[in-house]
Each structure stands twice: as C-alpha cells, then as structure tokens.
Design a protein around this motif. Structure first.
Motif, PDB file in Angstrom:
ATOM      1  N   VAL A 124      21.281  14.045  22.680  1.00 40.72           N
ATOM      2  CA  VAL A 124      20.341  14.727  21.790  1.00 40.72           C
ATOM      3  C   VAL A 124      20.458  14.181  20.372  1.00 40.72           C
ATOM      4  N   ALA A 125      21.698  13.939  19.911  1.00 39.56           N
ATOM      5  CA  ALA A 125      21.902  13.438  18.552  1.00 39.56           C
ATOM      6  C   ALA A 125      21.283  12.057  18.379  1.00 39.56           C
ATOM      7  N   HIS A 128      17.340  11.899  18.213  1.00 34.75           N
ATOM      8  CA  HIS A 128      16.636  12.168  16.953  1.00 34.75           C
ATOM      9  C   HIS A 128      16.315  10.881  16.192  1.00 34.75           C
ATOM     10  N   PRO A 131      11.582   8.938  17.743  1.00 36.14           N
ATOM     11  CA  PRO A 131      10.600   9.940  18.186  1.00 36.14           C
ATOM     12  C   PRO A 131      10.042   9.600  19.566  1.00 36.14           C
ATOM     13  N   GLU A 146      15.119   5.752  10.679  1.00 40.64           N
ATOM     14  CA  GLU A 146      15.721   7.064  10.934  1.00 40.64           C
ATOM     15  C   GLU A 146      17.214   7.065  10.618  1.00 40.64           C
ATOM     16  N   LEU A 150      18.957   9.389   7.839  1.00 41.07           N
ATOM     17  CA  LEU A 150      20.079  10.252   8.195  1.00 41.07           C
ATOM     18  C   LEU A 150      21.224  10.109   7.198  1.00 41.07           C
TER      19      LEU A 150
END
Length: 208
Positions: A124-125, A128, A131, A146, A150
């Motif tokens: 899940v991490a 992100h 997309p 991204e 972050l």
C-alpha cells in the motif's frame, strides 16, 4: 523601542539564556497534575474531560491499531495549541514561528509514518507512488515526482505553518501600530482599524 517588526520573531535572551527554552517548557506548568483520587477538584475534572473529548475526536478516523499513538499525538496537539495561544499575549514569544522548531517536530513524525507504513503495509505504501491507471510511458516520471513530493512534504508543511504564524503576528503588529498612530489624528478611522484588529485577532486564535 523595537528596531524592526521582525525582531519579535528573534528568540530573546535574558542573562545569556534563550527564552525559547522557557516558552517551550512553560505550557506543562499550566496544567495541574491529575490525582489518583476518585473525586477531584473542578479544574482537574474539566481538564480530564476536555482531554478525553479531544483525544476521542483525534483518534476517530484511525483504526484500532493506530490508537496506540493517542498519547503522543494528543500531547503534541495540546502542547502546540497552548504555546500558540500563549504567543498571542502581549510581550510574549511564540516558539512555533521558528522554522527549526516546526521542522524538529515534522521530520521525525513524518519519518516514523513512512517507516511504519513501509514495514507494516509495504504494498500500500509503495502503491501511493503510482496512481492507478497511469499510462506505461509516464510510470517512471510519475514515480520520481511522487517520491520527490513525499520527501519534500515535511519541509513544505513546516514552511507553510511558519509562514502562517509569522504573517499573522506581523499583521497584528502592523495594524496595532496603525491604531496608535491614527488615534490622535483620526479617531474614527482608528476605531475602524481597531475593529479590524479585533477580527484579525479572532482569526489568529483560530489559526493557533
């Protein structure tokens, strides 16, 4: 006499001791220590009720696994609210107008969330960073963008919080100075300006 409007954001010294240390430790003195008695006084009862309600609202969006962070997050929020509210009083110093303090809070907490997310839910991490439904040619570029966003997040948020508090305090001082200057010459305009100052102070309380 204050030489510059920005002097209020410099940490004052008294006998060579930076007063930012006192400003940071003072909020803890203001809260009475809860006792182990069944019946407490009114102040401790109200304080306990407010902290419990505040913690419940703070933990509401989180699952049960995240509730173990309640003590850290609630303590940090109450601490920041207290020093921000004390900073609105005259002749006080607001430590959160210093970027170093905001970054000192932001970087460890941001790093903790990233590390824990990578450890507990790596899929899940990492998801992100890309997309869903991204065209294949754009995948490398979006991953780089991204990743940069972050890593720049704590700096951007820390600078934004510092700028909000600094701009608010600066506006309050500028308008207050204008009220004192206009009062002997144009009392009506000074009263209108004081009304704007009062509304701005209410806004700063909300920001704090």
């Amino acid at each position: 006499m204050m030489v510059s409007f920005f002097d209020q954001f410099a940490s004052p010294l008294y006998l060579g001791i930076p007063l930012i240390a006192i400003a940071i430790t003072l909020p803890w003195v203001l809260y009475p220590t809860p006792s182990s008695r069944w019946i407490n006084n009114r102040l401790i009862t109200i304080q306990g009720w407010l902290i419990n309600r505040f913690t419940n609202q703070l933990m509401l969006p989180l699952n049960m696994e995240g509730h173990k962070w309640a003590l850290l997050l609630a303590s940090l929020m109450i601490f920041l609210i207290t020093i921000n509210m004390l900073g609105l009083l005259p002749y006080t110093f607001t430590p959160t107008t210093q970027l170093s303090l905001n970054m000192g809070f932001a970087v460890p907490l941001w790093l903790a969330t990233v590390i824990i997310g990578m450890r507990n839910q790596p899929t899940v991490a990492l998801g992100h960073l890309l997309p869903e439904g991204t065209p294949i040619p754009l995948i490398p570029v979006l991953i780089i963008i991204e990743t940069i966003s972050l890593f720049i997040r704590p700096l951007a948020l820390g600078v934004r919080l510092t700028a909000n508090l600094t701009a608010g305090h600066l506006l309050i001082q500028l308008i207050a100075t204008a009220v004192f200057v206009l009062l002997p010459m144009m009392p009506t305009v000074a009263i209108l300006t004081a009304t704007v100052l009062f509304l701005l102070t209410l806004l700063e309380v909300a920001v704090a």
